[in-house]
Design a protein around this motif. Sequence first.
Motif, PDB file in Angstrom:
ATOM      1  N   PHE A 108      -2.854  -2.149   2.977  1.00  0.00           N
ATOM      2  CA  PHE A 108      -3.292  -1.745   1.493  1.00  0.00           C
ATOM      3  C   PHE A 108      -3.789  -0.169   1.258  1.00  0.00           C
ATOM      4  O   PHE A 108      -4.426   0.303   2.176  1.00  0.00           O
ATOM      5  CB  PHE A 108      -4.213  -2.719   1.001  1.00  0.00           C
ATOM      6  N   GLY A 109      -3.899   0.329   0.334  1.00  0.00           N
ATOM      7  CA  GLY A 109      -4.390   1.705   0.135  1.00  0.00           C
ATOM      8  C   GLY A 109      -3.628   2.348  -1.147  1.00  0.00           C
ATOM      9  O   GLY A 109      -3.523   1.921  -2.191  1.00  0.00           O
ATOM     10  N   ALA A 110      -3.069   3.297  -0.713  1.00  0.00           N
ATOM     11  CA  ALA A 110      -2.110   4.156  -1.696  1.00  0.00           C
ATOM     12  C   ALA A 110      -1.060   4.954  -0.832  1.00  0.00           C
ATOM     13  O   ALA A 110      -1.212   5.762  -0.027  1.00  0.00           O
ATOM     14  CB  ALA A 110      -3.019   5.224  -2.543  1.00  0.00           C
ATOM     15  N   TYR A 111       0.201   4.534  -1.490  1.00  0.00           N
ATOM     16  CA  TYR A 111       1.228   5.285  -0.426  1.00  0.00           C
ATOM     17  C   TYR A 111       2.431   5.490  -1.515  1.00  0.00           C
ATOM     18  O   TYR A 111       2.601   4.817  -2.525  1.00  0.00           O
ATOM     19  CB  TYR A 111       1.641   4.116   0.138  1.00  0.00           C
ATOM     20  N   ARG A 112       2.967   6.664  -1.291  1.00  0.00           N
ATOM     21  CA  ARG A 112       4.039   7.164  -2.147  1.00  0.00           C
ATOM     22  C   ARG A 112       5.288   6.352  -1.941  1.00  0.00           C
ATOM     23  O   ARG A 112       5.751   6.319  -1.045  1.00  0.00           O
ATOM     24  CB  ARG A 112       4.393   8.888  -2.032  1.00  0.00           C
ATOM     25  N   THR A 113       5.857   5.486  -2.916  1.00  0.00           N
ATOM     26  CA  THR A 113       7.099   4.759  -2.734  1.00  0.00           C
ATOM     27  C   THR A 113       8.529   6.100  -2.680  1.00  0.00           C
ATOM     28  O   THR A 113       7.932   7.296  -3.040  1.00  0.00           O
ATOM     29  CB  THR A 113       7.342   3.937  -4.274  1.00  0.00           C
ATOM     30  N   ASP A 114       9.695   5.499  -2.407  1.00  0.00           N
ATOM     31  CA  ASP A 114      10.753   6.426  -2.450  1.00  0.00           C
ATOM     32  C   ASP A 114      10.938   7.188  -3.764  1.00  0.00           C
ATOM     33  O   ASP A 114      11.398   8.401  -3.534  1.00  0.00           O
ATOM     34  CB  ASP A 114      11.999   5.666  -1.973  1.00  0.00           C
ATOM     35  N   SER A 115      10.470   6.530  -4.821  1.00  0.00           N
ATOM     36  CA  SER A 115      10.419   7.111  -6.106  1.00  0.00           C
ATOM     37  C   SER A 115       9.431   7.768  -6.634  1.00  0.00           C
ATOM     38  O   SER A 115       9.374   8.025  -8.107  1.00  0.00           O
ATOM     39  CB  SER A 115      11.593   6.198  -7.115  1.00  0.00           C
ATOM     40  N   GLY A 116       8.448   7.646  -6.253  1.00  0.00           N
ATOM     41  CA  GLY A 116       7.139   8.225  -6.510  1.00  0.00           C
ATOM     42  C   GLY A 116       6.317   9.218  -6.001  1.00  0.00           C
ATOM     43  O   GLY A 116       7.054   9.958  -5.552  1.00  0.00           O
ATOM     44  N   GLN A 117       5.263   9.445  -6.443  1.00  0.00           N
ATOM     45  CA  GLN A 117       4.588  10.895  -6.144  1.00  0.00           C
ATOM     46  C   GLN A 117       3.149  10.838  -6.820  1.00  0.00           C
ATOM     47  O   GLN A 117       2.613   9.944  -7.813  1.00  0.00           O
ATOM     48  CB  GLN A 117       5.272  11.982  -6.919  1.00  0.00           C
ATOM     49  N   GLY A 118       2.156  11.491  -6.146  1.00  0.00           N
ATOM     50  CA  GLY A 118       0.668  11.623  -6.338  1.00  0.00           C
ATOM     51  C   GLY A 118       0.678  12.455  -7.503  1.00  0.00           C
ATOM     52  O   GLY A 118       1.479  12.924  -7.895  1.00  0.00           O
ATOM     53  N   PRO A 119      -0.640  12.995  -7.796  1.00  0.00           N
ATOM     54  CA  PRO A 119      -1.838  12.350  -7.315  1.00  0.00           C
ATOM     55  C   PRO A 119      -2.232  11.219  -7.784  1.00  0.00           C
ATOM     56  O   PRO A 119      -1.849  10.902  -8.652  1.00  0.00           O
ATOM     57  CB  PRO A 119      -2.974  13.703  -7.582  1.00  0.00           C
ATOM     58  N   ALA A 120      -3.122  10.549  -6.893  1.00  0.00           N
ATOM     59  CA  ALA A 120      -3.729   9.135  -7.270  1.00  0.00           C
ATOM     60  C   ALA A 120      -4.738   8.970  -6.750  1.00  0.00           C
ATOM     61  O   ALA A 120      -4.948   9.299  -5.230  1.00  0.00           O
ATOM     62  CB  ALA A 120      -2.809   7.957  -6.899  1.00  0.00           C
ATOM     63  N   THR A 121      -5.708   8.208  -7.198  1.00  0.00           N
ATOM     64  CA  THR A 121      -6.862   7.792  -6.271  1.00  0.00           C
ATOM     65  C   THR A 121      -7.233   6.166  -6.614  1.00  0.00           C
ATOM     66  O   THR A 121      -7.166   5.922  -7.591  1.00  0.00           O
ATOM     67  CB  THR A 121      -8.134   8.529  -6.950  1.00  0.00           C
ATOM     68  N   VAL A 122      -7.115   5.516  -5.707  1.00  0.00           N
ATOM     69  CA  VAL A 122      -7.500   3.938  -5.718  1.00  0.00           C
ATOM     70  C   VAL A 122      -8.702   3.606  -4.746  1.00  0.00           C
ATOM     71  O   VAL A 122      -8.836   3.921  -3.611  1.00  0.00           O
ATOM     72  CB  VAL A 122      -6.254   3.190  -5.154  1.00  0.00           C
ATOM     73  N   VAL A 123      -9.285   2.703  -5.438  1.00  0.00           N
ATOM     74  CA  VAL A 123     -10.576   2.194  -4.818  1.00  0.00           C
ATOM     75  C   VAL A 123     -10.380   0.816  -4.510  1.00  0.00           C
ATOM     76  O   VAL A 123     -10.050   0.023  -5.522  1.00  0.00           O
ATOM     77  CB  VAL A 123     -11.795   2.752  -5.539  1.00  0.00           C
ATOM     78  N   TRP A 124     -10.386   0.291  -3.235  1.00  0.00           N
ATOM     79  CA  TRP A 124     -10.401  -1.072  -2.930  1.00  0.00           C
ATOM     80  C   TRP A 124     -11.627  -1.701  -2.812  1.00  0.00           C
ATOM     81  O   TRP A 124     -12.757  -1.159  -2.491  1.00  0.00           O
ATOM     82  CB  TRP A 124      -9.657  -1.411  -1.962  1.00  0.00           C
ATOM     83  N   SER A 125     -11.969  -3.164  -3.010  1.00  0.00           N
ATOM     84  CA  SER A 125     -13.254  -3.828  -2.696  1.00  0.00           C
ATOM     85  C   SER A 125     -12.955  -5.273  -2.424  1.00  0.00           C
ATOM     86  O   SER A 125     -11.829  -5.897  -2.759  1.00  0.00           O
ATOM     87  CB  SER A 125     -14.091  -3.824  -3.830  1.00  0.00           C
TER      88      SER A 125
END
Length: 200
Positions: free
Chosen positions: A176-193
């Motif tokens: 888990f986290g933040a990962y660019r899919t083949d059709s995606g792009q950042g920027p992005a910030t994701v917080v897990w808990s």
Amino acid sequence: MRRSLRTLAVLAAAAATSVVTAGPASAEVEPGGWISTSPGYAVQERGCGQVDGLTFRLTCSTASGDQRAERRYDTYTGGSRQFEGYFRIDSMSGTRISLKQTFHESGSGAYFMLAAERGGRLYAVHGGDTLSNAGTIGATVRVNTVHDVGSQHRTYINGSRVHTYDSPGGSFYDKFGAYRTDSGQGPATVVWSGVQFWRR
């Protein structure tokens, strides 16, 4: 005075009991016979991915290459496994960012991927099914995956079952986290808990 002290003692005991029994929200979505586990993990930072504890960032808008900020947990084989975690998208000027994966190490690779589009749509990358529209900026979303290896993989969003997928046998792991899919792009910030694992 004695009665007042007795009353205070009773109230204090009740308060202590309520603290112990309440605890964090950690109820498995499919209860019954689960054993809590603590698998090890490795941090993966590639491209413009950055990991700081349970905060995962893609800092660039690059639409190619390996852009990832993730935790990759230990491999498992056989039996049933349950994952639970809460994510909050703090920012996303990009889109189509994978949040949670069940990875088929001995087979097809990224077997199940839960991803988010800008605007809040949560979807299964393989097949494109919309699972929820709960992934809006600032909202906390609970995710559970229940994996019966060799049988079925089920995904729950905020306690509701939203996706079912046949499962092959073999070896798998959670990411888990933040990962660019083949059709995606950042920027992005994701917080897990609230990340937890069980087996049975």
